[in-house]
Design an enzyme around this catalytic site. Structure first.
Site, PDB file in Angstrom:
ATOM      1  N   HIS A 246       0.845  -1.207   0.000  1.00  0.00           N
ATOM      2  CA  HIS A 246       0.000   0.000   0.000  1.00  0.00           C
ATOM      3  C   HIS A 246       0.877   1.253   0.000  1.00  0.00           C
ATOM      4  O   HIS A 246       0.646   2.198  -0.776  1.00  0.00           O
ATOM      5  CB  HIS A 246      -0.906  -0.045   1.233  1.00  0.00           C
ATOM      6  N   GLU A 247       1.901   1.274   0.848  1.00  0.00           N
ATOM      7  CA  GLU A 247       2.777   2.443   0.928  1.00  0.00           C
ATOM      8  C   GLU A 247       3.606   2.610  -0.336  1.00  0.00           C
ATOM      9  O   GLU A 247       3.858   3.737  -0.789  1.00  0.00           O
ATOM     10  CB  GLU A 247       3.685   2.332   2.156  1.00  0.00           C
TER      11      GLU A 247
ATOM     12  N   HIS B 114       1.591   4.358  -2.783  1.00  0.00           N
ATOM     13  CA  HIS B 114       1.540   5.795  -2.520  1.00  0.00           C
ATOM     14  C   HIS B 114       2.713   6.503  -3.199  1.00  0.00           C
ATOM     15  O   HIS B 114       2.559   7.587  -3.763  1.00  0.00           O
ATOM     16  CB  HIS B 114       1.615   6.059  -1.014  1.00  0.00           C
TER      17      HIS B 114
ATOM     18  N   GLU C 214      -6.163   6.833  -0.880  1.00  0.00           N
ATOM     19  CA  GLU C 214      -6.145   5.579  -0.129  1.00  0.00           C
ATOM     20  C   GLU C 214      -6.736   4.440  -0.968  1.00  0.00           C
ATOM     21  O   GLU C 214      -6.196   3.326  -0.985  1.00  0.00           O
ATOM     22  CB  GLU C 214      -6.931   5.740   1.175  1.00  0.00           C
TER      23      GLU C 214
ATOM     24  N   ASP D  91      -4.790   1.144  -2.242  1.00  0.00           N
ATOM     25  CA  ASP D  91      -5.301  -0.199  -1.943  1.00  0.00           C
ATOM     26  C   ASP D  91      -5.343  -1.056  -3.209  1.00  0.00           C
ATOM     27  O   ASP D  91      -4.900  -2.211  -3.212  1.00  0.00           O
ATOM     28  CB  ASP D  91      -6.712  -0.123  -1.353  1.00  0.00           C
TER      29      ASP D  91
END
Length: 527
Positions: A131-132, A135, A197, A201
């Site tokens: 997930h990070e 980002h 977010e 995901d």
């Protein structure tokens, strides 16, 4: 208020002028297209470097070679599986029992020890890292800044520290920052964060699957985080949370699993050992001893070898050497074969008992068996330094530097070896290279200036020191000009002139040193 907290508070207030409350509400999202006007690739790298410096200065980094190697190995596996990863990544474990992780421009991802401990399976931990990574690869912060129509250089000086204010456990500062903006701006930014977010995901789950992990771990872990946040944060407004986990996000993640085949992925033993190490290092010594004694007596553990390993760590921290050896022997028996974490702990136990010669021999044998373990290399160097085997320690350090030229810890150990040998010039030169790798250029320049003043008649060594000093000063001045900062040199202060080599009879006047010189982060051979 500590100096770190004062710096964080000042930076946070400065950033609020530019990005009202945005940096406090998102887990430091990623930056979309590198062509975005918000942040350039160079800007991203500077932000990442700033955050790493402040994390190190704050003492938040969990400075453990095994945990650092593990999170970077796990993160690297996910980066390799990401279709959009074009930048280099650095994964930093933080000593923080809260369940969190955050991404920073420039490929810096910080992982709280509490996240590692809370993960019941390796795929759950991998899901957060994926997930990070998403980002970062999607450049969310650059897109945030672009949406605000803000000049990126207005944010660079403050962004790294403001990130720390939001993520270093200083809830009072984070709450004050969140309350500083008007309610309408908060809601608009919150909506923007939700979109990022959801995107992280979706892309993170794709990365997780391609890397060979269980994609169902993501919604399972989200659900547990939702319950954890509800209990720990007492239903605080979601914009005060770094990772707002909503039922919609959980439902979306579950919906993506419908067309995916079920995949059961066993946990690696590396994860099981490192989870216990993170638990011990973030906890109180007495509490950890009681925890392991109780859970072992009641049989409440998932993996006996890992649990005994954690108990041995806790006992070693409490200087119960006999107990630690007994627990470590039990972990070896339960695991049934050698593992680098068990070997490294054995070496640390011998060192703590004042048996460095035995530790060096044991760690040397282990390093030969597990050549990929940098911790074992560190351990053997430390044991030889403790045993007074300085030349052997130096030789090991130089060999390791050939493999890992960007490893700051190796240059720290090189400096210690030269200090023991009484070679002050090489000691300070090696210490300078240590600071270069920590991105602490002012300290590196100071060390090279100290090295210049030390007695010694090695002309070529002095030439390399002065050449390196000139290089760092020029780089530092270039960065200062780009950032609009004042020069670090007085108007009367000039960069050091390069000395001319002594002219031997019959030798050409333009003779050059034949010694090797690796510029940039590769460093110099202070040998």
């Amino acid at each position: 208020m500590s100096s770190l907290r004062r710096r964080c508070a000042a930076a946070a207030l400065a950033l609020l002028v530019v990005l009202p409350t945005h940096a406090y509400e998102s887990p430091l999202p990623d930056l979309g297209d590198t062509s975005s006007e918000g942040l350039s690739a160079s800007d991203e790298r500077q932000i990442g470097a700033s955050v790493m410096r402040e994390l190190r200065r704050s003492g938040m980094l969990l400075d453990d070679p095994e945990l650092t190697a593990y999170v970077n190995q796990l993160g690297g596996r996910l980066v390799d599986a990401s279709e959009d990863a074009r930048a280099s990544f650095t994964f930093l474990p933080l000593r923080d029992p809260s369940v969190n992780a955050f991404a920073v421009p420039g490929g810096v991802i910080a992982v709280h020890s509490g996240l590692i401990v809370m993960a019941q399976h390796e795929s759950e931990l991998a899901s957060v890292l994926a997930h990070e990574i998403a980002h970062v690869t999607q450049h969310h912060i650059a897109r945030m800044i672009e949406s605000q129509r803000v000049t990126p250089w207005m944010t660079l000086a403050a962004l790294g520290l403001a990130i720390l204010a939001a993520h270093a456990g200083h809830g009072d500062m984070a709450a004050a920052a969140a309350a500083a903006g008007p309610a309408m701006a908060i809601q608009r930014q919150l909506d923007f964060t939700y979109g990022f977010e959801q995107e992280a995901d979706r892309i993170g789950m794709q990365t997780l699957t391609r890397a060979g992990f269980d994609p169902s771990a993501m919604p399972v872990f989200f659900d547990r985080l939702q319950k954890h946040n509800r209990l720990v944060e007492n239903n605080a407004p979601e914009f005060l949370r770094t990772h707002p986990v909503t039922y919609k996000r959980i439902a979306d993640a579950q919906a993506r699993l419908k067309d995916m085949p079920y995949r059961q992925v066993p946990d690696s033993q590396d994860f099981l050992f490192m989870r216990e190490k993170a638990r011990v290092l973030q906890g109180d010594q007495r509490t950890m001893l009681d925890f392991y004694a109780k859970t072992l007596s009641e049989g409440r553990f998932a993996n006996r070898a890992a649990h005994l390993y954690g108990y041995a760590l806790a006992q070693l921290r409490n200087r119960d050497f006999a107990g630690a050896q007994k627990s470590l022997d039990g972990a070896r028996t339960a695991y049934g074969r050698a593992h680098p974490a068990l070997e490294y702990l054995q070496g640390q136990l011998l060192l703590a008992q004042g048996r460095p010669v035995e530790a060096a021999a044991q760690l040397k044998q282990a390093a030969q068996r597990f050549p990929g373990s940098r911790a074992l290399v560190y351990g053997e160097i430390d044991a030889r330094l403790a045993a007074g085997q300085l030349n052997d320690a130096l030789a090991l350090t130089h060999d390791a530097q050939e493999l890992y030229p960007s490893d700051a810890e190796l240059y720290q150990r090189e400096a210690k070896a030269y200090q023991g040998l009484g070679n002050a010039q090489r000691q300070h030169a090696a210490q300078a290279e240590y600071y270069v790798r920590l991105l602490e250029y002012t300290a590196a320049i100071e060390q090279l200036q100290i090295a210049q003043r030390q007695p010694g008649d090695d002309f070529y060594l002095l030439s390399r020191i002065e050449a390196r000093l000139r290089e760092l000063q020029q780089d530092d001045e270039s960065q200062r000009r780009k950032a609009g900062k004042p020069s670090s040199l007085d108007s009367s202060q000039a960069l050091p002139a390069q000395p001319q080599p002594p002219v031997e009879v019959g030798a050409p006047t333009n003779a050059r040193s034949t010694s090797r010189y690796r510029s940039g982060s590769g460093g110099m051979p202070w040998r």
